[in-house]
Design a protein around this motif. Structure first.
Motif, PDB file in Angstrom:
ATOM      1  N   THR A   1       0.810  -1.225   0.000  1.00 18.41           N
ATOM      2  CA  THR A   1       0.000   0.000   0.000  1.00 18.41           C
ATOM      3  C   THR A   1       0.840   1.270   0.000  1.00 18.41           C
ATOM      4  OG1 THR A   1      -0.145  -0.098   2.419  1.00 18.41           O
ATOM      5  CG2 THR A   1      -1.951  -1.101   1.163  1.00 18.41           C
ATOM      6  N   LEU A   2       2.154   1.136  -0.088  1.00 20.75           N
ATOM      7  CA  LEU A   2       2.986   2.330  -0.160  1.00 20.75           C
ATOM      8  C   LEU A   2       2.637   3.134  -1.408  1.00 20.75           C
ATOM      9  CD1 LEU A   2       6.600   1.229   0.881  1.00 20.75           C
ATOM     10  CD2 LEU A   2       5.109   2.850   2.040  1.00 20.75           C
ATOM     11  N   PRO A   3       2.670   4.449  -1.323  1.00 20.55           N
ATOM     12  CA  PRO A   3       2.390   5.255  -2.512  1.00 20.55           C
ATOM     13  C   PRO A   3       3.440   5.037  -3.600  1.00 20.55           C
ATOM     14  CG  PRO A   3       3.236   6.620  -0.732  1.00 20.55           C
ATOM     15  CD  PRO A   3       2.960   5.274  -0.143  1.00 20.55           C
ATOM     16  N   THR A   4       3.014   5.149  -4.832  1.00 14.47           N
ATOM     17  CA  THR A   4       3.915   4.938  -5.964  1.00 14.47           C
ATOM     18  C   THR A   4       4.998   6.009  -5.969  1.00 14.47           C
ATOM     19  OG1 THR A   4       2.039   4.089  -7.212  1.00 14.47           O
ATOM     20  CG2 THR A   4       4.023   4.675  -8.465  1.00 14.47           C
ATOM     21  N   PRO A   5       6.266   5.599  -6.051  1.00 12.20           N
ATOM     22  CA  PRO A   5       7.344   6.601  -6.037  1.00 12.20           C
ATOM     23  C   PRO A   5       7.514   7.277  -7.392  1.00 12.20           C
ATOM     24  CG  PRO A   5       8.280   4.408  -6.214  1.00 12.20           C
ATOM     25  CD  PRO A   5       6.789   4.223  -6.040  1.00 12.20           C
TER      26      PRO A   5
ATOM     27  N   ARG B   1      -3.363  11.087   2.798  1.00  6.10           N
ATOM     28  CA  ARG B   1      -4.118  10.449   1.719  1.00  6.10           C
ATOM     29  C   ARG B   1      -4.046  11.269   0.436  1.00  6.10           C
ATOM     30  NH1 ARG B   1      -9.117  10.423   1.877  1.00  6.10           N
ATOM     31  NH2 ARG B   1      -9.454   8.612   0.535  1.00  6.10           N
ATOM     32  N   ALA B   2      -4.186  12.581   0.570  1.00  8.36           N
ATOM     33  CA  ALA B   2      -4.175  13.441  -0.622  1.00  8.36           C
ATOM     34  C   ALA B   2      -2.819  13.416  -1.311  1.00  8.36           C
ATOM     35  CB  ALA B   2      -4.550  14.867  -0.230  1.00  8.36           C
ATOM     36  N   LEU B   3      -1.751  13.503  -0.523  1.00  9.20           N
ATOM     37  CA  LEU B   3      -0.405  13.563  -1.110  1.00  9.20           C
ATOM     38  C   LEU B   3       0.077  12.209  -1.610  1.00  9.20           C
ATOM     39  CD1 LEU B   3       1.404  15.925   1.454  1.00  9.20           C
ATOM     40  CD2 LEU B   3       0.326  16.514  -0.723  1.00  9.20           C
TER      41      LEU B   3
ATOM     42  N   ALA C   1      -0.740  11.812  -8.770  1.00 13.03           N
ATOM     43  CA  ALA C   1       0.317  11.007  -9.378  1.00 13.03           C
ATOM     44  C   ALA C   1       1.657  11.348  -8.741  1.00 13.03           C
ATOM     45  CB  ALA C   1       0.351  11.268 -10.889  1.00 13.03           C
ATOM     46  N   PRO C   2       2.671  10.491  -8.895  1.00 10.97           N
ATOM     47  CA  PRO C   2       4.000  10.813  -8.359  1.00 10.97           C
ATOM     48  C   PRO C   2       4.529  12.119  -8.944  1.00 10.97           C
ATOM     49  CG  PRO C   2       3.883   8.519  -9.067  1.00 10.97           C
ATOM     50  CD  PRO C   2       2.636   9.173  -9.556  1.00 10.97           C
ATOM     51  N   VAL C   3       5.208  12.880  -8.123  1.00  9.95           N
ATOM     52  CA  VAL C   3       5.745  14.167  -8.574  1.00  9.95           C
ATOM     53  C   VAL C   3       7.229  14.256  -8.241  1.00  9.95           C
ATOM     54  CG1 VAL C   3       3.554  15.381  -8.327  1.00  9.95           C
ATOM     55  CG2 VAL C   3       5.137  15.295  -6.382  1.00  9.95           C
ATOM     56  N   ARG C   4       7.892  15.143  -8.935  1.00 11.90           N
ATOM     57  CA  ARG C   4       9.319  15.334  -8.676  1.00 11.90           C
ATOM     58  C   ARG C   4       9.555  16.242  -7.472  1.00 11.90           C
ATOM     59  NH1 ARG C   4      13.954  17.116 -13.095  1.00 11.90           N
ATOM     60  NH2 ARG C   4      15.708  17.107 -11.646  1.00 11.90           N
TER      61      ARG C   4
ATOM     62  N   PRO D   1       0.918  26.591   8.273  1.00 18.12           N
ATOM     63  CA  PRO D   1       1.093  25.820   9.507  1.00 18.12           C
ATOM     64  C   PRO D   1       2.134  24.717   9.351  1.00 18.12           C
ATOM     65  CG  PRO D   1      -0.893  25.123   8.388  1.00 18.12           C
ATOM     66  CD  PRO D   1      -0.370  26.273   7.604  1.00 18.12           C
ATOM     67  N   SER D   2       2.910  24.505  10.381  1.00 18.66           N
ATOM     68  CA  SER D   2       3.963  23.497  10.340  1.00 18.66           C
ATOM     69  C   SER D   2       3.508  22.144  10.875  1.00 18.66           C
ATOM     70  CB  SER D   2       5.174  23.987  11.130  1.00 18.66           C
ATOM     71  OG  SER D   2       4.799  24.349  12.447  1.00 18.66           O
ATOM     72  N   ILE D   3       2.539  22.155  11.822  1.00 16.83           N
ATOM     73  CA  ILE D   3       2.009  20.910  12.406  1.00 16.83           C
ATOM     74  C   ILE D   3       0.627  20.642  11.837  1.00 16.83           C
ATOM     75  CG2 ILE D   3       1.339  19.738  14.536  1.00 16.83           C
ATOM     76  CD1 ILE D   3       3.317  21.519  16.035  1.00 16.83           C
ATOM     77  N   PRO D   4       0.394  19.480  11.215  1.00 15.98           N
ATOM     78  CA  PRO D   4       1.322  18.368  10.971  1.00 15.98           C
ATOM     79  C   PRO D   4       1.975  18.419   9.584  1.00 15.98           C
ATOM     80  CG  PRO D   4      -0.882  17.663  10.430  1.00 15.98           C
ATOM     81  CD  PRO D   4      -0.991  19.122  10.823  1.00 15.98           C
ATOM     82  N   THR D   5       1.913  19.567   8.899  1.00 14.18           N
ATOM     83  CA  THR D   5       2.295  19.641   7.495  1.00 14.18           C
ATOM     84  C   THR D   5       3.706  19.144   7.230  1.00 14.18           C
ATOM     85  OG1 THR D   5       0.924  21.632   7.401  1.00 14.18           O
ATOM     86  CG2 THR D   5       2.273  21.147   5.488  1.00 14.18           C
ATOM     87  N   LEU D   6       4.687  19.644   7.962  1.00 16.63           N
ATOM     88  CA  LEU D   6       6.074  19.305   7.667  1.00 16.63           C
ATOM     89  C   LEU D   6       6.368  17.824   7.889  1.00 16.63           C
ATOM     90  CD1 LEU D   6       8.042  22.400   9.049  1.00 16.63           C
ATOM     91  CD2 LEU D   6       7.127  21.986   6.762  1.00 16.63           C
ATOM     92  N   ALA D   7       5.803  17.236   8.939  1.00 15.47           N
ATOM     93  CA  ALA D   7       6.039  15.816   9.207  1.00 15.47           C
ATOM     94  C   ALA D   7       5.435  14.944   8.115  1.00 15.47           C
ATOM     95  CB  ALA D   7       5.447  15.438  10.568  1.00 15.47           C
ATOM     96  N   ILE D   8       4.208  15.230   7.720  1.00 15.83           N
ATOM     97  CA  ILE D   8       3.552  14.440   6.675  1.00 15.83           C
ATOM     98  C   ILE D   8       4.257  14.635   5.340  1.00 15.83           C
ATOM     99  CG2 ILE D   8       1.407  14.081   5.406  1.00 15.83           C
ATOM    100  CD1 ILE D   8       1.380  13.102   8.306  1.00 15.83           C
ATOM    101  N   ALA D   9       4.603  15.874   5.016  1.00 12.92           N
ATOM    102  CA  ALA D   9       5.287  16.148   3.744  1.00 12.92           C
ATOM    103  C   ALA D   9       6.630  15.430   3.678  1.00 12.92           C
ATOM    104  CB  ALA D   9       5.465  17.646   3.569  1.00 12.92           C
ATOM    105  N   SER D  10       7.384  15.445   4.768  1.00 16.47           N
ATOM    106  CA  SER D  10       8.686  14.769   4.800  1.00 16.47           C
ATOM    107  C   SER D  10       8.528  13.263   4.605  1.00 16.47           C
ATOM    108  CB  SER D  10       9.398  15.058   6.124  1.00 16.47           C
ATOM    109  OG  SER D  10       9.602  16.441   6.306  1.00 16.47           O
ATOM    110  N   THR D  11       7.527  12.691   5.261  1.00 14.49           N
ATOM    111  CA  THR D  11       7.282  11.249   5.148  1.00 14.49           C
ATOM    112  C   THR D  11       6.901  10.865   3.722  1.00 14.49           C
ATOM    113  OG1 THR D  11       6.546  11.171   7.453  1.00 14.49           O
ATOM    114  CG2 THR D  11       5.916   9.325   6.033  1.00 14.49           C
ATOM    115  N   VAL D  12       5.978  11.601   3.137  1.00 14.97           N
ATOM    116  CA  VAL D  12       5.526  11.290   1.779  1.00 14.97           C
ATOM    117  C   VAL D  12       6.663  11.464   0.775  1.00 14.97           C
ATOM    118  CG1 VAL D  12       3.944  11.985  -0.073  1.00 14.97           C
ATOM    119  CG2 VAL D  12       3.122  11.855   2.281  1.00 14.97           C
ATOM    120  N   CYS D  13       7.451  12.509   0.930  1.00 14.40           N
ATOM    121  CA  CYS D  13       8.580  12.720   0.014  1.00 14.40           C
ATOM    122  C   CYS D  13       9.584  11.572   0.107  1.00 14.40           C
ATOM    123  CB  CYS D  13       9.265  14.049   0.318  1.00 14.40           C
ATOM    124  SG  CYS D  13       8.365  15.488  -0.283  1.00 14.40           S
TER     125      CYS D  13
END
Length: 508
Positions: A50-54, A177-179, A184-187, A195-207
């Protein structure tokens, strides 16, 4: 004796009995370990599946195979030739954990990226009208986030430590879920902070999972805004500061809105940022006298006063505009006190014009201040001032700024190193500005006595209004000319120079 012999042979010896018990315990332990191993293995398999497509550099943002020409151009010229960056892997997530319509800078990012051929996924809440160039652009797709339930929102300091984590968990799930699965995968992923919470943590994980490069666009510091609500010494503020510092280091690149903010990031966080100053979009422009008259006559908030807002009127009025988010970092009481003092001055000085003040924007403190306005009107403290509130389309907001005589900024800056976007828009429309100036980054935006004036109290503000509208030395005209000159500096020029090169969408 016989009974004793029977008892002796029917009961197993102690050694055999202990061995049996050890065997049963070992069997149970083995079964438990085996069950745990199977469970963990199953969960890990599900996790992997279930990992997002890289992101892959050999596919474009739509998932189709890239052309040979794209692959060859993904890089720089070699063999002694002048290095040239080429456009490749043109796909970006632009993320704002807030209302897209009230995030002009992130909208401008999306428009600029799409203009240079990128496929853009604009992720955020859609609560107000979005820029028309975004809606009409086929390269931009809006990915709407699901808002947190209403019970998660509370202004109570007592409930905040309980409700804030619940709201953050809701936002984290919706954002992940959205990211991860709704685009689709993005560069690249370009994220607004705060806002930094929870944005930065989720963004870092997804990237990390999607092999994308994280870019943070620093508008301010999240912990400094939280300190306005809870106080600078509150434990949650200290945790938020550490959190922001930690996750800033996972980003590949950074933008800031001021040079001062870039210096703070370098000194305190150890990261290097590029300054991308806010500039107005093409929507904001100066207008001629006929366009101004037509607009004021058709706008409901000014239609009945339009004859008095023309220079040819026997008793000309002045139109001032202030855009606010009705939050604690914009103290609207400063403007109210100044307008009350101006009204008193206009009573004793008939040569002073009356003022119509239009306040645009939405926010949590709006009703609180509207009640104050009603109270002041009942007390007849605003006899020579009319205060109107409005929420306008982007086109009408741009025309309102261009039609006004003076813009007012109440942004006080929680960090001291951010700048109000509203002033940039005012300059884009050729509107001179007076604004709260007691913070470090103010001189990066406003040049005193050239395109604007600063104030640090309500007393200073009403004195400025009196001096400007008495117009004894022609200062208001000088500021107007300076604002019109400032309007020539545009977002596209600034973005191409800084953002276009970073995203490798501009030939250099």
């Amino acid at each position: 004796m016989k009974h004793h012999l029977v008892r002796l042979y029917t009961s197993p010896p102690p050694a055999i009995q202990a061995g049996t018990m050890f065997g049963e315990d070992f069997s149970r332990t083995f079964e438990f370990v085996l069950f745990g191993f199977v469970l963990l293995s199953t969960l890990f398999t599900i996790f992997l599946l279930t990992l997002p497509t890289p992101y892959s550099p050999y596919q474009d943002n739509s998932g189709q195979a890239a052309t040979e020409n794209d692959k060859e151009n993904d890089g720089e010229a070699k063999d002694g030739e002048k290095k040239t960056r080429f456009r490749a892997g043109r796909s970006v997530q632009v993320v704002v954990l807030g209302d897209i319509g009230r995030s002009p800078r992130m909208q401008y990012h999306a428009i600029s990226l799409a203009k240079h051929g990128a496929r853009v996924y604009l992720v955020g809440y859609r609560e107000s009208e979005v820029h028309p160039d975004i809606v009409s652009n086929p390269r931009i797709k809006i990915v709407e986030l699901t808002p947190a339930p209403s019970w998660c929102h509370s202004s109570s300091k007592l409930l905040f430590p309980i409700l804030a984590p619940l709201k953050a968990l809701w936002q984290a799930r919706s954002l992940y879920r959205a990211l991860s699965y709704r685009t689709a995968p993005v560069r690249w992923m370009l994220v607004q902070n705060p806002p930094s919470i929870p944005t930065l943590a989720i963004a870092s994980t997804v990237c990390f999972f999607r092999n994308a490069e994280l870019i943070i666009d620093w508008h301010n510091f999240g912990y400094s805004i939280l300190a306005l609500k809870l106080g600078a010494r509150h434990p949650l503020v200290k945790v938020a500061a550490l959190y922001e510092n930690l996750f800033s280091r996972f980003a590949t690149n950074h933008f800031t809105v001021t040079d001062a903010m870039a210096r703070v990031l370098k000194k305190q966080y150890g990261v290097t940022a590029l300054t991308l100053h806010d500039r107005p979009a093409e929507l904001f422009r100066p207008i001629n006298s006929q366009e101004r008259a037509d607009f004021l006559a058709r706008l409901p908030k000014t239609a009945q006063y339009a004859p008095n807002l023309t220079p040819s009127s026997q008793e000309p009025w002045k139109l001032i505009v202030s855009s606010t988010s009705w939050t604690p970092d914009e103290d609207f009481s400063i403007l109210l006190e100044a307008l009350c003092a101006y009204s008193a001055q206009a009573t004793s000085k008939p040569q002073l014009p009356k003022i119509i003040a239009i306040i645009t924007g939405k926010g949590p403190l709006k009703e609180y201040y509207l009640a104050k306005v009603r109270e002041l009107n009942q007390q007849k403290k605003l006899v020579n001032v009319i205060i109107q509130t409005a929420w306008l389309t982007p086109e009408d907001y741009a025309l309102l700024l261009a039609a006004a005589d003076l813009g007012v900024s109440l942004h006080t800056s929680s960090s001291g190193v951010d700048l109000p976007m509203k002033v940039v828009d005012m300059f884009g429309a050729g509107l001179p500005v007076v604004g709260w100036s007691r913070f470090e980054a103010w001189p990066e935006l406003v040049k005193e006595d050239v395109n604007g004036k600063g104030f640090g109290s309500s007393d200073k503000l009403w004195q400025l209004l009196v001096n400007l509208f008495e117009d004894r030395d022609g200062l208001i005209q000088t500021l107007k000319e300076g604002a019109v000159k400032e309007s020539r500096y545009r977002w596209n020029d600034e973005w191409d120079r800084v953002g276009g090169n970073l995203f490798k969408l501009i030939y250099v």
